[in-house]
Design a protein around this motif. Structure first.
Motif, PDB file in Angstrom:
ATOM      1  N   ARG A  27      61.201  38.993  12.752  1.00 59.51           N
ATOM      2  CA  ARG A  27      59.949  39.737  12.579  1.00 59.51           C
ATOM      3  C   ARG A  27      59.751  40.195  11.135  1.00 59.51           C
ATOM      4  O   ARG A  27      58.737  40.800  10.812  1.00 59.51           O
ATOM      5  CB  ARG A  27      59.931  40.966  13.494  1.00 59.51           C
ATOM      6  CG  ARG A  27      59.997  40.623  14.985  1.00 59.51           C
ATOM      7  CD  ARG A  27      58.774  39.837  15.445  1.00 59.51           C
ATOM      8  NE  ARG A  27      58.821  39.559  16.873  1.00 59.51           N
ATOM      9  CZ  ARG A  27      59.370  38.467  17.402  1.00 59.51           C
ATOM     10  NH1 ARG A  27      59.897  37.532  16.607  1.00 59.51           N
ATOM     11  NH2 ARG A  27      59.396  38.287  18.704  1.00 59.51           N
ATOM     12  N   HIS A  67      69.877  43.273   6.851  1.00 55.83           N
ATOM     13  CA  HIS A  67      68.983  43.289   8.011  1.00 55.83           C
ATOM     14  C   HIS A  67      69.584  42.496   9.159  1.00 55.83           C
ATOM     15  O   HIS A  67      69.548  42.932  10.329  1.00 55.83           O
ATOM     16  CB  HIS A  67      67.630  42.716   7.602  1.00 55.83           C
ATOM     17  CG  HIS A  67      66.514  43.036   8.544  1.00 55.83           C
ATOM     18  ND1 HIS A  67      66.209  42.231   9.629  1.00 55.83           N
ATOM     19  CD2 HIS A  67      65.630  44.064   8.581  1.00 55.83           C
ATOM     20  CE1 HIS A  67      65.185  42.751  10.277  1.00 55.83           C
ATOM     21  NE2 HIS A  67      64.808  43.858   9.668  1.00 55.83           N
ATOM     22  N   LEU A  78      72.600  44.209  10.922  1.00 53.44           N
ATOM     23  CA  LEU A  78      72.237  45.393  11.698  1.00 53.44           C
ATOM     24  C   LEU A  78      71.394  45.067  12.929  1.00 53.44           C
ATOM     25  O   LEU A  78      71.398  45.823  13.895  1.00 53.44           O
ATOM     26  CB  LEU A  78      71.478  46.384  10.805  1.00 53.44           C
ATOM     27  CG  LEU A  78      72.316  47.021   9.703  1.00 53.44           C
ATOM     28  CD1 LEU A  78      71.427  47.750   8.707  1.00 53.44           C
ATOM     29  CD2 LEU A  78      73.364  47.966  10.265  1.00 53.44           C
ATOM     30  N   THR A  79      70.671  43.952  12.902  1.00 58.40           N
ATOM     31  CA  THR A  79      69.800  43.610  14.028  1.00 58.40           C
ATOM     32  C   THR A  79      70.362  42.509  14.913  1.00 58.40           C
ATOM     33  O   THR A  79      69.931  42.360  16.061  1.00 58.40           O
ATOM     34  CB  THR A  79      68.419  43.149  13.519  1.00 58.40           C
ATOM     35  OG1 THR A  79      68.582  41.937  12.749  1.00 58.40           O
ATOM     36  CG2 THR A  79      67.756  44.221  12.660  1.00 58.40           C
ATOM     37  N   VAL A 139      69.775  39.444  14.338  1.00 57.25           N
ATOM     38  CA  VAL A 139      68.808  38.351  14.196  1.00 57.25           C
ATOM     39  C   VAL A 139      69.013  37.712  12.822  1.00 57.25           C
ATOM     40  O   VAL A 139      69.224  38.424  11.841  1.00 57.25           O
ATOM     41  CB  VAL A 139      67.361  38.886  14.317  1.00 57.25           C
ATOM     42  CG1 VAL A 139      66.341  37.779  14.057  1.00 57.25           C
ATOM     43  CG2 VAL A 139      67.149  39.500  15.693  1.00 57.25           C
ATOM     44  N   ALA A 184      65.612  47.767   9.113  1.00 57.37           N
ATOM     45  CA  ALA A 184      66.261  47.504  10.401  1.00 57.37           C
ATOM     46  C   ALA A 184      66.474  48.782  11.197  1.00 57.37           C
ATOM     47  O   ALA A 184      66.460  48.763  12.432  1.00 57.37           O
ATOM     48  CB  ALA A 184      67.603  46.806  10.175  1.00 57.37           C
ATOM     49  N   LEU A 185      66.688  49.897  10.503  1.00 56.63           N
ATOM     50  CA  LEU A 185      66.967  51.184  11.146  1.00 56.63           C
ATOM     51  C   LEU A 185      65.956  52.210  10.644  1.00 56.63           C
ATOM     52  O   LEU A 185      66.306  53.141   9.911  1.00 56.63           O
ATOM     53  CB  LEU A 185      68.393  51.643  10.803  1.00 56.63           C
ATOM     54  CG  LEU A 185      69.530  50.669  11.110  1.00 56.63           C
ATOM     55  CD1 LEU A 185      70.836  51.153  10.481  1.00 56.63           C
ATOM     56  CD2 LEU A 185      69.697  50.483  12.613  1.00 56.63           C
TER      57      LEU A 185
END
Length: 536
Positions: free
Chosen positions: A18, A58, A61-62, A64, A418-419
């Motif tokens: 995204r 990113h 942490l995700t 993805v 991400a957060l």
């Protein structure tokens, strides 16, 4: 019929992407437009390698894959340092670059370099995309970045091919959670026997803990074995550093203090281990049990047993054993180690300057336990990796396999995206920040909750210290730093220039209360760094 660019973006969207980071050119407008139509956020960076650093943080942490987009020629080659970081730091990142169409070549050479040859040593693969292979190559690339030992994949496409029509992307069914493979009972039995025979077992945890995140199982095994836990820098926080079995970090120097505990061990459980993080070559001769998502190769670490695959099932089964360690091992050994390595009295800082230990102590007091911290390369990387008390897993990021300067600010930006409900902190030096000053514009534009702490000592201190250590004159490692607080003000960012412990506390509290971006310039006295040569 969709265009090739739209198919590329459809595959990214189906994979959960995204956000894309990058610096586009005229040759990437079709992909950029496809991203806009798919409502995928595009974060415009000011340096192509910054995009790779952002995508790495990113992605970690995700869960993805991170995605970056650059133009051809200068844009692509400027991403080389970030791509090398992704390769050596095992980051699941896709780099999409433009290229001139094949029919123009070889007679057309303006801005044309052979990107596949340039990127071959620092990627898992490099593919050309076109109407005839885009579905197959996108599926392959998105699988490859996460397969086995993660790493970057390069995709190149010309604008002329990106606009061509092709068949629609096939329907992507929801990804089914794979059933973990059954760990052979005989191997578990053998591993338990090896651990039961050990009196001084130790766990060494590395960067391969993500994305499995087996932190509860890792702690349970450590407590069952009464085994000290040592981490490499990218695994800091895997066991909270206030736990009585946490025994320190290795991978910063050839003489990291935690080697004193490791060298006493008579059995090593290596979990997610990767020697790319080590400065001192691995030389431990005790029996080693290898537990990792990837094969033990490149290079091979001598082992007696190997478990390749999901980490949690193996750790849980090994924890369910009957173990008895030596009376002076485990928490007792760690307590003795901490007492022996406790810092002595700090020197008096120079006037209007702050010692690095004071900076970390102030940050730890002010910041919530789960705060994300990205650290740049330099003396502060060694110091913080050894002494920052990480309390939460996957919240301490750095460039360690490559150890590339300028990592911290872009990584903190990737983390903030991400957060979004948590502050992200960047700890960087004046030289590292100077390389990516433009990225402060992202903080201002996006109003991201990033606290940028820049340590201003007017030097590339780690190299200057090395010069002094080997008896060379200080040469080529000192410079006049600008006033970074004033630069932040020019971007419209809240800022502080601090010269005392109390000023630092006030600045950190103000930044946390405001909740948005902020730059804190710390006027640093580097004399107490662990890497600084001490007077005879």
């Amino acid at each position: 019929m969709p265009t090739v660019a739209q198919v590329i973006v459809d595959h990214l969207h189906a994979a959960g992407v995204r956000t894309v980071f990058g610096l586009p050119g005229g040759e990437t407008v079709e992909i950029l437009e496809a991203l806009r139509q798919a409502e995928i956020r595009f974060v415009l960076v000011h340096n192509e390698s910054s995009a790779l650093f952002m995508a790495d943080a990113h992605a970690r942490l995700t869960g993805v894959p991170g995605v970056c987009l650059t133009t051809l020629g200068p844009g692509a080659t400027n991403a080389t340092m970030g791509l090398a970081h992704a390769y050596l730091d095992r980051a699941p990142v896709l780099l999409i670059t433009a290229q001139k169409p094949d029919p123009l070549l070889p007679d057309y050479t303006h801005q044309v370099v052979d990107l596949q040859r340039i990127f071959a040593p620092i990627t898992k693969a490099s593919y050309k995309l076109g109407p005839g292979n885009v579905h197959r190559m996108m599926d392959k690339a998105l699988e490859l970045v996460r397969a086995d030992r993660p790493g970057p994949v390069h995709l190149q496409i010309s604008n002329e091919d990106a606009i061509q029509q092709t068949s629609p992307a096939p329907h992507h069914a929801p990804v089914q959670t794979a059933t973990p493979p059954i760990v052979p009972a005989a191997e578990i039995h053998e591993a338990r026997g090896t651990l039961a025979a050990a009196k001084r077992p130790i766990i060494v945890a590395g960067l391969g803990l993500e994305p499995d995140a087996p932190y509860a199982a890792l702690r349970a095994l450590a407590e069952s074995l009464n085994a000290p836990v040592i981490v490499t820098p990218k695994a800091k926080g895997a066991l909270s550093e206030d736990h009585p079995l946490f025994a320190g970090t290795i991978g910063l120097t050839r003489t990291d203090p935690a080697y004193a505990v490791l060298n006493d061990a008579d059995c090593v459980v290596a979990v997610g281990f990767d020697v790319v993080e080590l400065v001192l070559p691995w030389q431990h001769t005790a029996p080693l049990i290898w537990i990792a998502p990837w094969e033990n190769e490149d290079p091979v670490v001598p082992s007696v047993l190997e478990f390749v695959g999901p980490l949690t099932p193996v750790l849980e089964q090994l924890a369910d054993g009957d173990y008895t360690s030596a009376p002076d091992w485990g928490a007792t050994r760690v307590e003795d180690f901490r007492a022996a390595t406790a810092p002595g009295a700090l020197p008096q800082p120079a006037a209007n300057r702050i010692l690095p230990q004071t900076v970390l102590d102030g940050m730890r007091r002010a910041l919530p336990a789960q705060t994300f911290l990205a650290v740049d390369v330099g003396s502060h990387k060694v110091h913080s990796s050894l002494d920052w008390s990480a309390r939460h897993p996957n919240r301490f990021h750095l460039s360690n396999g490559l150890s590339g300067m300028s990592f911290a600010l872009p990584a903190a930006i990737g983390a903030a995206l991400a957060l979004p409900d948590q502050p992200a902190v960047c700890l960087t030096g004046d030289a590292g920040l100077a390389m990516v000053l433009g990225e402060l514009g992202i903080l201002a534009r996006e109003q991201l909750p990033v606290i940028c702490i820049v340590l201003n000592d007017g030097a590339i201190d780690l190299i200057r210290s090395h010069q002094v250590r080997v008896g060379k004159p200080v040469f080529g490692t000192e410079f006049d730093s600008p006033n970074y607080a004033q630069i932040a003000a020019a971007f419209g960012l809240p800022n502080h220039r601090v010269q005392s412990d109390s000023e630092l506390d006030t600045a950190l509290q103000s930044a946390l209360e405001q909740g948005g971006p902020c730059l804190i310039e710390v006027m640093l006295d580097p004399s107490s760094y662990p890497t600084t040569p001490k007077p005879a």
